[in-house]
Design a protein around this motif. Structure first.
Motif, PDB file in Angstrom:
ATOM      1  N   ARG A 264       0.870  -1.185   0.000  1.00 10.65           N
ATOM      2  CA  ARG A 264       0.000   0.000   0.000  1.00 10.65           C
ATOM      3  C   ARG A 264       0.907   1.235   0.000  1.00 10.65           C
ATOM      4  O   ARG A 264       1.818   1.327   0.835  1.00 10.65           O
ATOM      5  CB  ARG A 264      -0.882   0.006   1.253  1.00 10.65           C
ATOM      6  N   SER A 265       0.727   2.141  -0.949  1.00 11.77           N
ATOM      7  CA  SER A 265       1.546   3.359  -0.938  1.00 11.77           C
ATOM      8  C   SER A 265       0.636   4.562  -0.722  1.00 11.77           C
ATOM      9  O   SER A 265      -0.533   4.551  -1.133  1.00 11.77           O
ATOM     10  CB  SER A 265       2.338   3.496  -2.233  1.00 11.77           C
ATOM     11  N   PHE A 266       1.192   5.595  -0.079  1.00  8.91           N
ATOM     12  CA  PHE A 266       0.308   6.671   0.389  1.00  8.91           C
ATOM     13  C   PHE A 266       1.007   8.024   0.337  1.00  8.91           C
ATOM     14  O   PHE A 266       2.165   8.164   0.711  1.00  8.91           O
ATOM     15  CB  PHE A 266      -0.095   6.365   1.837  1.00  8.91           C
ATOM     16  N   SER A 275      -3.570  10.449  -1.815  1.00  8.51           N
ATOM     17  CA  SER A 275      -3.656   9.320  -2.742  1.00  8.51           C
ATOM     18  C   SER A 275      -3.170   8.050  -2.062  1.00  8.51           C
ATOM     19  O   SER A 275      -2.126   8.052  -1.402  1.00  8.51           O
ATOM     20  CB  SER A 275      -2.805   9.608  -3.984  1.00  8.51           C
ATOM     21  N   CYS A 276      -3.952   6.982  -2.201  1.00 11.91           N
ATOM     22  CA  CYS A 276      -3.560   5.689  -1.648  1.00 11.91           C
ATOM     23  C   CYS A 276      -3.683   4.653  -2.760  1.00 11.91           C
ATOM     24  O   CYS A 276      -4.712   4.584  -3.444  1.00 11.91           O
ATOM     25  CB  CYS A 276      -4.485   5.336  -0.481  1.00 11.91           C
ATOM     26  N   GLY A 277      -2.608   3.892  -2.987  1.00  9.25           N
ATOM     27  CA  GLY A 277      -2.650   2.860  -4.035  1.00  9.25           C
ATOM     28  C   GLY A 277      -2.329   1.500  -3.440  1.00  9.25           C
ATOM     29  O   GLY A 277      -1.492   1.398  -2.545  1.00  9.25           O
ATOM     30  N   TRP A 278      -3.007   0.464  -3.931  1.00  6.26           N
ATOM     31  CA  TRP A 278      -2.676  -0.911  -3.516  1.00  6.26           C
ATOM     32  C   TRP A 278      -2.069  -1.630  -4.703  1.00  6.26           C
ATOM     33  O   TRP A 278      -2.544  -1.482  -5.846  1.00  6.26           O
ATOM     34  CB  TRP A 278      -3.929  -1.659  -3.047  1.00  6.26           C
ATOM     35  N   ALA A 334       4.908   5.303   2.886  1.00  4.34           N
ATOM     36  CA  ALA A 334       4.226   6.599   2.773  1.00  4.34           C
ATOM     37  C   ALA A 334       5.219   7.751   2.740  1.00  4.34           C
ATOM     38  O   ALA A 334       6.391   7.610   3.121  1.00  4.34           O
ATOM     39  CB  ALA A 334       3.282   6.788   3.951  1.00  4.34           C
ATOM     40  N   ASP A 335       4.719   8.887   2.311  1.00  9.75           N
ATOM     41  CA  ASP A 335       5.456  10.149   2.354  1.00  9.75           C
ATOM     42  C   ASP A 335       6.049  10.327   3.762  1.00  9.75           C
ATOM     43  O   ASP A 335       5.312  10.320   4.744  1.00  9.75           O
ATOM     44  CB  ASP A 335       4.430  11.261   2.060  1.00  9.75           C
ATOM     45  N   PRO A 336       7.368  10.483   3.883  1.00  6.84           N
ATOM     46  CA  PRO A 336       7.957  10.610   5.225  1.00  6.84           C
ATOM     47  C   PRO A 336       7.393  11.800   6.006  1.00  6.84           C
ATOM     48  O   PRO A 336       7.455  11.810   7.246  1.00  6.84           O
ATOM     49  CB  PRO A 336       9.453  10.783   4.966  1.00  6.84           C
ATOM     50  N   ALA A 337       6.806  12.783   5.316  1.00  8.52           N
ATOM     51  CA  ALA A 337       6.273  13.966   6.012  1.00  8.52           C
ATOM     52  C   ALA A 337       5.084  13.605   6.907  1.00  8.52           C
ATOM     53  O   ALA A 337       4.726  14.392   7.791  1.00  8.52           O
ATOM     54  CB  ALA A 337       5.857  15.027   4.997  1.00  8.52           C
ATOM     55  N   ILE A 338       4.478  12.429   6.739  1.00 10.72           N
ATOM     56  CA  ILE A 338       3.305  12.140   7.578  1.00 10.72           C
ATOM     57  C   ILE A 338       3.690  11.854   9.027  1.00 10.72           C
ATOM     58  O   ILE A 338       2.834  11.746   9.888  1.00 10.72           O
ATOM     59  CB  ILE A 338       2.406  10.997   7.021  1.00 10.72           C
ATOM     60  N   TRP A 339       4.995  11.744   9.294  1.00 12.42           N
ATOM     61  CA  TRP A 339       5.424  11.563  10.694  1.00 12.42           C
ATOM     62  C   TRP A 339       5.660  12.916  11.386  1.00 12.42           C
ATOM     63  O   TRP A 339       5.918  12.957  12.571  1.00 12.42           O
ATOM     64  CB  TRP A 339       6.689  10.694  10.767  1.00 12.42           C
TER      65      TRP A 339
END
Ligand SMILES: Nc1ncnc2c1ncn2[C@@H]1O[C@H](COP(=O)(O)OP(=O)(O)OP(=O)(O)O)[C@@H](O)[C@H]1O
Ligand SMILES: [Mg+2]
Length: 475
Positions: A264-266, A275-278, A334-339
């Motif tokens: 899963r990428s986000f 955007s979320c892709g499986w 996921a985008d590292p910025a979500i942390w």
């Protein structure tokens, strides 16, 4: 005093032009692997020997690049009797009083080191990697006439933050006030001009040949005009739209075998779409984008606003209900910025509350785009390493719309709707692949075995095509 002899390999024809060039601004290269850094080192050394007391500066973007490309090779080239290197001050001091200094410039604050400094000759290696304003400020450090040569040397590849500036000065030669056209000179050198590289490192040429088309035009053939228009020219949604395409990336969905891995990428959009892709990965490592969830985190004109809680509860619902995903171990990236938790809870923490877990994606942009291009490339049988299920509408809609950036020319224009692209990039970087060769590479040039075989090309070709047993046990 004891005589010291130094042997410098013979420059190639293009390097000879560079070494003899006496313009105020001298540019060299314009493609990868043309022997640029070598020419910088040799010219800096020769100037130091010929002009006692000359003060030279070699600039690269980072200190690490300076060490690898210049300081270590110069230490190997220059005997200690001729010049000593002082690590603290980053300077070679020659017995005749000449000096070669080293500077890096990756941030505005790095310019402080050039404030008030004066040099006779400055080399800017990989100049297009430095901003135009930095190059101009560094140039102010070329000192007043004192009988020594006054020059700035630039080596460059197309692409990079100052692509347009270097292109204007040396390729299209359009000058502004105070720029004197006769002061600017450019010698183009391609990897083919660098005999040493062609002979000793054919894999490097093969790597350039395997680049996606536009980068190949730029770095192998030295074109400065290619970074414009559609960024993902290599994505084929409907082959009937193109004259020369028979293969497509978009396919009808099919049932996913149980043993395929799921990713899963986000990408989170702060006041923008998320955007979320499986992805399902087959046993050959081919990736299939099977499902996606795309929505806006700001209240759009129509539709709903997706809060973080709503996004992740929906992702969790899909993963627990959809027959391709439920009961599967899903690897999230996921985008590292979500942390980043600027306002209390980070997006990653919200996700975790909904049992949606991620690892931070690798956010390097250019290597990431290369990975996406490598996956989109068709092999000679028409098979790419990435397929898109026709239900993934956001991918199919947004990817063809993305354009090259006008300023950071080999990157895409981030004013476009690039959230799917970013999320795809994180996925591709989590499973990097090697570029597949463009069809019909030169077998002689790309076969490392040829390095130790001193036989004519025709014989090698036929030898390598023989069955393997014959070569091992053979003549
Ligand atoms: N005249 C020469 N004689 C022997 N070796 C050379 C010569 N010119 C270049 N080389 C070697 O060729 C290789 C590539 O050269 P160099 O690193 O200078 O290329 P470059 O244009 O700076 O490449 P890149 O675009 O990757 O930075 C190096 O190993 C270098 O030592
Ligand atoms: Mg170089």
């Amino acid at each position: 005093m004891e005589q010291v002899s130094i042997t410098i390999p013979e420059p190639n024809d293009k390097q000879k032009l560079f070494l003899a060039d006496q313009h105020r601004h001298v540019a060299y290269g314009g493609a990868r692997g043309g022997g640029k850094s070598w020419a910088v080192r040799v010219k800096a050394f020769l100037l130091s020997m010929c002009w006692p007391g000359i003060k030279i500066l070699i600039v690269r973007r980072t200190y690490k690049e300076l060490i690898n490309n210049h300081i270590v090779p110069l230490q190997a080239m220059i005997p200690r009797e001729v010049a000593r290197y002082n690590k603290t001050d980053k300077v070679f001091t020659f017995s005749n009083g000449s000096t070669i200094w080293f500077g890096y410039c990756a941030n505005d604050s790095d310019l402080d080191q050039y404030q008030g400094a004066e040099y006779d000759v400055i080399f800017i290696d990989e100049a297009t990697q430095l901003k135009e304003e930095w190059i101009k400020k560094i140039n102010l450090a070329v000192r007043q006439p004192n009988g020594m040569p006054k020059r700035t040397y630039y080596t460059c590849n197309p692409g990079g933050v100052s692509h347009n500036y270097i292109k204007r000065l040396f390729i299209t030669r359009q000058y502004e006030d105070k720029e004197i056209p006769e002061n600017y000179s450019f010698t183009q050198a391609l990897v083919q001009d660098n005999k040493a590289m062609m002979e000793n490192n054919p894999e490097y040429v093969a790597e350039l040949e395997a680049l996606p088309p536009k980068l190949r035009e730029a770095w192998l053939y030295g074109s400065w005009d290619i970074f414009e228009g559609q960024f993902f020219e290599d994505f084929v949604d409907r082959p009937e739209h193109y004259k020369d395409r028979t293969f497509t990336h978009v396919i009808d969905p099919f049932e996913i075998p149980d043993n395929w891995k799921i990713y899963r990428s986000f990408d989170w959009g702060y006041a923008k779409p998320f955007s979320c892709g499986w992805w399902a990965i087959d046993t050959d490592g081919v990736a299939y984008r099977i499902l996606e969830l795309y929505g806006c985190t700001q209240t759009p004109n129509e539709g709903v606003k997706w809060t973080p809680d709503k996004v992740f509860s929906e992702i969790h619902r899909i993963e627990t209900e959809h027959r391709w995903l439920k009961d599967k171990k899903i690897i999230g990236v996921a985008d590292p910025a979500i942390w980043d938790a600027e306002t209390g809870e980070s997006i990653a923490e919200v996700a975790a509350r909904h049992y949606v877990h991620f690892s931070p994606g690798d956010n390097k942009r250019l290597p990431g785009w290369l990975q996406v291009h490598y996956r989109l490339a068709f092999d000679e049988n028409g098979f790419p390493m990435m397929y898109i299920f026709s239900n993934c509408k956001a991918f199919i809609r947004t990817i063809p719309m993305l354009l090259y950036d006008e300023h950071k020319v080999e990157d895409l224009d981030t004013d476009g709707e690039d959230h799917v692209a970013d999320e795809v990039r994180y996925f591709c970087m989590s499973r990097p692949i090697k570029p597949r060769m463009a069809p019909a590479p030169d077998e002689y040039a790309t076969n490392p075995m040829n390095l130790f075989l001193d036989i004519p090309k025709a014989d090698v070709m036929s030898a390598t095509k023989r069955p393997r047993m014959e070569i091992i046990g053979g003549d």
